[in-house]
Design a protein around this motif. Structure first.
Motif, PDB file in Angstrom:
ATOM      1  N   MET A  89       6.839  -3.952   0.364  1.00 17.69           N
ATOM      2  CA  MET A  89       6.040  -2.688   1.059  1.00 17.69           C
ATOM      3  C   MET A  89       5.977  -1.617  -0.011  1.00 17.69           C
ATOM      4  SD  MET A  89       5.882  -4.050   4.026  1.00 17.69           S
ATOM      5  CE  MET A  89       5.625  -2.759   5.284  1.00 17.69           C
ATOM      6  N   VAL A  90       5.760  -1.881  -1.093  1.00 18.62           N
ATOM      7  CA  VAL A  90       5.600  -0.829  -2.040  1.00 18.62           C
ATOM      8  C   VAL A  90       4.294   0.061  -1.627  1.00 18.62           C
ATOM      9  CG1 VAL A  90       5.059  -0.392  -4.565  1.00 18.62           C
ATOM     10  CG2 VAL A  90       6.604  -2.175  -3.891  1.00 18.62           C
ATOM     11  N   THR A  91       3.391  -0.327  -1.506  1.00 26.35           N
ATOM     12  CA  THR A  91       2.279   0.562  -1.012  1.00 26.35           C
ATOM     13  C   THR A  91       1.801   0.334   0.500  1.00 26.35           C
ATOM     14  OG1 THR A  91       0.687  -1.111  -1.654  1.00 26.35           O
ATOM     15  CG2 THR A  91       1.278   0.327  -3.570  1.00 26.35           C
ATOM     16  N   TYR A  92       2.630  -0.597   1.194  1.00 25.60           N
ATOM     17  CA  TYR A  92       2.336  -0.674   2.708  1.00 25.60           C
ATOM     18  C   TYR A  92       0.983  -1.533   3.035  1.00 25.60           C
ATOM     19  CZ  TYR A  92       6.533   1.853   3.386  1.00 25.60           C
ATOM     20  OH  TYR A  92       7.859   2.142   3.515  1.00 25.60           O
ATOM     21  N   ALA A  93       0.643  -2.406   1.907  1.00 28.55           N
ATOM     22  CA  ALA A  93      -0.592  -3.186   1.923  1.00 28.55           C
ATOM     23  C   ALA A  93      -0.285  -4.360   2.782  1.00 28.55           C
ATOM     24  CB  ALA A  93      -1.005  -3.674   0.732  1.00 28.55           C
ATOM     25  N   ASP A 122      -6.875  -3.218   6.961  1.00 28.27           N
ATOM     26  CA  ASP A 122      -7.283  -1.748   6.915  1.00 28.27           C
ATOM     27  C   ASP A 122      -6.859  -1.072   5.761  1.00 28.27           C
ATOM     28  OD1 ASP A 122      -4.612  -1.957   7.785  1.00 28.27           O
ATOM     29  OD2 ASP A 122      -4.770  -0.264   9.355  1.00 28.27           O
ATOM     30  N   HIS A 123      -6.153  -1.710   5.130  1.00 28.62           N
ATOM     31  CA  HIS A 123      -5.569  -1.019   3.616  1.00 28.62           C
ATOM     32  C   HIS A 123      -6.601  -0.913   2.581  1.00 28.62           C
ATOM     33  CE1 HIS A 123      -2.885   0.052   0.419  1.00 28.62           C
ATOM     34  NE2 HIS A 123      -1.941   0.328   1.299  1.00 28.62           N
ATOM     35  N   PRO A 124      -6.490   0.177   1.937  1.00 25.63           N
ATOM     36  CA  PRO A 124      -7.667   0.250   0.626  1.00 25.63           C
ATOM     37  C   PRO A 124      -7.344  -0.879  -0.170  1.00 25.63           C
ATOM     38  CG  PRO A 124      -6.442   2.361   0.986  1.00 25.63           C
ATOM     39  CD  PRO A 124      -5.830   1.515   1.933  1.00 25.63           C
ATOM     40  N   GLN A 125      -6.441  -1.484  -0.484  1.00 23.11           N
ATOM     41  CA  GLN A 125      -6.391  -2.480  -1.477  1.00 23.11           C
ATOM     42  C   GLN A 125      -6.533  -3.600  -1.027  1.00 23.11           C
ATOM     43  OE1 GLN A 125      -1.817  -0.890  -2.537  1.00 23.11           O
ATOM     44  NE2 GLN A 125      -2.160  -2.761  -3.846  1.00 23.11           N
ATOM     45  N   TYR A 126      -7.191  -3.993   0.321  1.00 21.67           N
ATOM     46  CA  TYR A 126      -7.581  -5.119   0.814  1.00 21.67           C
ATOM     47  C   TYR A 126      -8.885  -5.314   0.052  1.00 21.67           C
ATOM     48  CZ  TYR A 126      -9.155  -8.979   3.774  1.00 21.67           C
ATOM     49  OH  TYR A 126      -9.711 -10.188   4.258  1.00 21.67           O
ATOM     50  N   ALA A 127      -8.771  -6.941  -0.340  1.00 23.71           N
ATOM     51  CA  ALA A 127      -9.964  -7.216  -1.265  1.00 23.71           C
ATOM     52  C   ALA A 127     -10.657  -8.789  -0.866  1.00 23.71           C
ATOM     53  CB  ALA A 127      -9.577  -6.994  -2.728  1.00 23.71           C
ATOM     54  N   GLY A 128     -10.432  -8.718   0.500  1.00 20.44           N
ATOM     55  CA  GLY A 128     -10.665 -10.033   1.213  1.00 20.44           C
ATOM     56  C   GLY A 128     -12.317 -10.432   0.856  1.00 20.44           C
ATOM     57  N   GLY A 129     -12.995 -11.329   0.783  1.00 23.89           N
ATOM     58  CA  GLY A 129     -14.363 -11.647   0.601  1.00 23.89           C
ATOM     59  C   GLY A 129     -14.877 -11.889  -0.536  1.00 23.89           C
TER      60      GLY A 129
END
Length: 190
Positions: A89-93, A122-129
């Motif tokens: 949970m370091v960045t709550y991603a 909804d997290h800025p680190q999400y890189a799906g797709g």
């Protein structure tokens, strides 16, 4: 939180499979339905940096995911939960979720509720797709304090093979990353 005080199960689908880092009393192969293992999370702390994010696994929407269920004893429960929160949970991603796991058939298909770390779309680190090639270039070219991003992929695939789990998408990704490394194309932009 009542789950924690009694001892609990936790699901590993990436590095937790091959480097749990906590004490457990049981380790079993398990399946989580409704989620798939995917390289869908930018790593800015472990396998990349804020300037050059790597790519790590998350539980994202999908059919199912094979992995490892660990049972943590009551006497280690609070310390293990604190360790997992610090690690995951370091960045709550991710979000913590209590989800039903089906233990491998050799355990009569028993279902247990387990702590799972699910990616937050909804997290800025999400890189799906990202397509296969974009994933391969990023993984081949990044490294962070925990080492090369490629090692994370290779260790995950190797552990799945040991368990008898074949994931065609991960095998294809591994082949592309190895090809990029062999060609010396380890920079995301090349």
């Amino acid at each position: 939180m009542s789950h924690i005080h009694q001892g609990f199960w936790v699901f590993g689908y990436g590095s937790l499979m091959w480097r749990p880092g906590f004490s457990f009393v049981e380790r079993r192969r398990a399946r989580l339905d409704g989620f798939a293992r995917a390289f869908c999370l930018s790593s800015v702390r472990y396998r990349g940096t804020p300037e050059r994010p790597g790519l790590v696994l998350g539980l994202d929407e999908g059919a199912s995911c094979e992995g490892v269920a660990y049972r943590v004893a009551r006497e280690h429960a609070e310390a293990t939960h604190a360790y997992l929160r610090e690690r995951e949970m370091v960045t709550y991603a991710y979000r913590e979720a209590w989800l039903p796991l089906t233990l491998h058939p050799e355990h009569a298909g028993e279902t247990v509720e387990a702590l799972c770390y699910v990616v937050r779309r909804d997290h800025p680190q999400y890189a799906g797709g990202l397509d296969l090639e974009a994933q391969a270039r990023r993984i081949a070219g990044c490294r962070g304090p925990a080492g090369p991003n490629a090692d994370y992929l290779f260790n995950t695939v190797a552990h799945l093979r040991e368990m008898g789990v074949e994931e065609p998408a991960l095998i294809a990704l591994e082949a592309r990353v190895r090809a990029h490394i062999a060609e010396g194309c380890t920079d995301e932009g090349t």
